[in-house]
Enzyme design. Sequence first.
Site, PDB file in Angstrom:
ATOM      1  N   GLN A   1      11.698  36.968  -6.628  1.00  0.00           N
ATOM      2  CA  GLN A   1      12.456  35.745  -6.365  1.00  0.00           C
ATOM      3  C   GLN A   1      11.801  34.888  -5.269  1.00  0.00           C
ATOM      4  O   GLN A   1      11.847  33.656  -5.325  1.00  0.00           O
ATOM      5  CB  GLN A   1      13.882  36.133  -5.966  1.00  0.00           C
ATOM      6  CG  GLN A   1      14.873  35.023  -6.170  1.00  0.00           C
ATOM      7  CD  GLN A   1      16.277  35.480  -5.868  1.00  0.00           C
ATOM      8  OE1 GLN A   1      16.570  35.930  -4.762  1.00  0.00           O
ATOM      9  NE2 GLN A   1      17.157  35.378  -6.827  1.00  0.00           N
TER      10      GLN A   1
ATOM     11  N   ARG B   1      -0.481  36.849 -12.764  1.00  0.00           N
ATOM     12  CA  ARG B   1      -0.899  37.712 -11.655  1.00  0.00           C
ATOM     13  C   ARG B   1       0.146  38.824 -11.478  1.00  0.00           C
ATOM     14  O   ARG B   1       1.333  38.527 -11.277  1.00  0.00           O
ATOM     15  CB  ARG B   1      -1.031  36.885 -10.365  1.00  0.00           C
ATOM     16  CG  ARG B   1      -1.268  37.684  -9.111  1.00  0.00           C
ATOM     17  CD  ARG B   1      -2.666  38.212  -9.027  1.00  0.00           C
ATOM     18  NE  ARG B   1      -2.911  38.903  -7.757  1.00  0.00           N
ATOM     19  CZ  ARG B   1      -4.008  39.566  -7.507  1.00  0.00           C
ATOM     20  NH1 ARG B   1      -4.990  39.644  -8.415  1.00  0.00           N
ATOM     21  NH2 ARG B   1      -4.174  40.161  -6.337  1.00  0.00           N
TER      22      ARG B   1
ATOM     23  N   GLU C   1       0.831  -1.209   0.000  1.00  0.00           N
ATOM     24  CA  GLU C   1       0.000   0.000   0.000  1.00  0.00           C
ATOM     25  C   GLU C   1       0.866   1.259   0.000  1.00  0.00           C
ATOM     26  O   GLU C   1       0.648   2.180  -0.787  1.00  0.00           O
ATOM     27  CB  GLU C   1      -0.936   0.013   1.216  1.00  0.00           C
ATOM     28  CG  GLU C   1      -1.776   1.284   1.261  1.00  0.00           C
ATOM     29  CD  GLU C   1      -2.807   1.270   2.382  1.00  0.00           C
ATOM     30  OE1 GLU C   1      -3.943   0.884   2.124  1.00  0.00           O
ATOM     31  OE2 GLU C   1      -2.451   1.659   3.522  1.00  0.00           O
TER      32      GLU C   1
END
Length: 388
Positions: free
Chosen positions: A281, A270, A244
Amino acid sequence: MDFELTPEQRAFNENLEKFALRELNDDLIDRDKDGVFAAENWRKCADIGLLGLPVPTGYGGSGADATTMMTALETLGYGCRDNGLLFSLHAHLWAGTSPVVRFGSAEQREKYLPAMCAGESIAGHAMSEPGSGSDAFGLTTTVIRRGDRYLLNGTKAFVSNAPIADVILVFAVDAQKRGFAGVSAFLVDRDTPGLTVSAPISKMGLRTSPMGEVHLDDCEVPESARLGPEGAGVAVFTWTMERERSFILATALGTMRRDLERCVEYARTRRQFGQPIGAFQAVSHRIVDMRMRLDASRLMLHRLAWLIDKGEPSKTEAALAKVYVSEAFVQSGLDAVQIHGGYGYTTEYELERDLRDAVAARIYSGTSEIQRNLAAHQMGLTPRSTRK
Ligand SMILES: Cc1cc2nc3c(=O)[nH]c(=O)nc-3n(C[C@H](O)[C@H](O)[C@H](O)COP(=O)(O)OP(=O)(O)OC[C@H]3O[C@@H](n4cnc5c(N)ncnc54)[C@H](O)[C@@H]3O)c2cc1C
């Protein structure tokens, strides 16, 4: 290691991506709010063969190799934004179906696997209890043998899929023997008298994946329900958990890729202070870190698949990948929200949901702390492993 996919793998993944984008994202914001499992989409996943990936062809599956499964699951995670559906699928595949493939008798394989592949039988896995989680073998659910029958008593906690499950793999300890040698595993059908499931438990994320408590009250099952030999529960559980945790975060790669692409696009478009925010940065480095985490996560999971396909031991690698990818998933989820500012915090942008969903990854299938313990033990640093 060869990173080149075969033409068949590429074609399968291309179809899968289109399918997931088109079919698996309907009404997701509302379903997440209301905690609704997408039963119809589950059936669609069965129809396209996802529920049979690790099952041999003779039982209705495709018997896919580990690399095929790992890359297909990343693709699925990219196209399907419903992390709850994906989590239910993982619980079904790795903690329910795979142990039947690995440890099931011919009769159990015939009974369960075709229906599990076809989406007609959903599986759950019940080990955790209110008093034992990380210390999984501290379980107190008991089994008593009565001739050719077994009587189960106890309560199981946090069982994924329990409210929708048709069969639950239950672990119990022999009331007389106790200890590791006393643990056995049983496939208990949902309609067995004495088995009841609580109402779905409300939770922070993965809200479209139903979770419940399972109560066993003089729940009687035939000998044919036992999975593997009597006393082999520890082996069944250990194998199942390793399997799993090897695959459960493959879909997270897809989620991280999708959110990274969104962040790059957003940071380019944006504008603040007269320039795209990506030109700052502080923003661009955050996005580069997301990219590094994704690449490292993918490399760890692909190496794991490569080891599994070669039949080589991968216990340590599975533990390391589980810790790293789950922590990367959470950190990149936080970064994606941060890069989108106030919009990132809104439900509409669907990034806060990915973050809520990601947090569970550090807990399920053995917590990050337990995976580090396990790796430390494998590296010869600690004398005794916490086994989960
Ligand atoms: C979304 C989700 C789905 C789940 N699905 C299933 C399921 O289908 N079936 C199932 O059986 N269980 C399931 N679980 C339960 C899961 O396996 C347990 O929650 C997990 O193993 C931790 O156990 P616990 O919650 O009892 O925490 P605890 O074991 O009580 O741990 C609490 C904290 O202590 C830390 N801790 C404990 N022991 C140690 C140690 N030795 N060293 C360092 N730190 C330690 C843990 O890391 C954790 O941070 C699920 C859980 C979640 C969140």
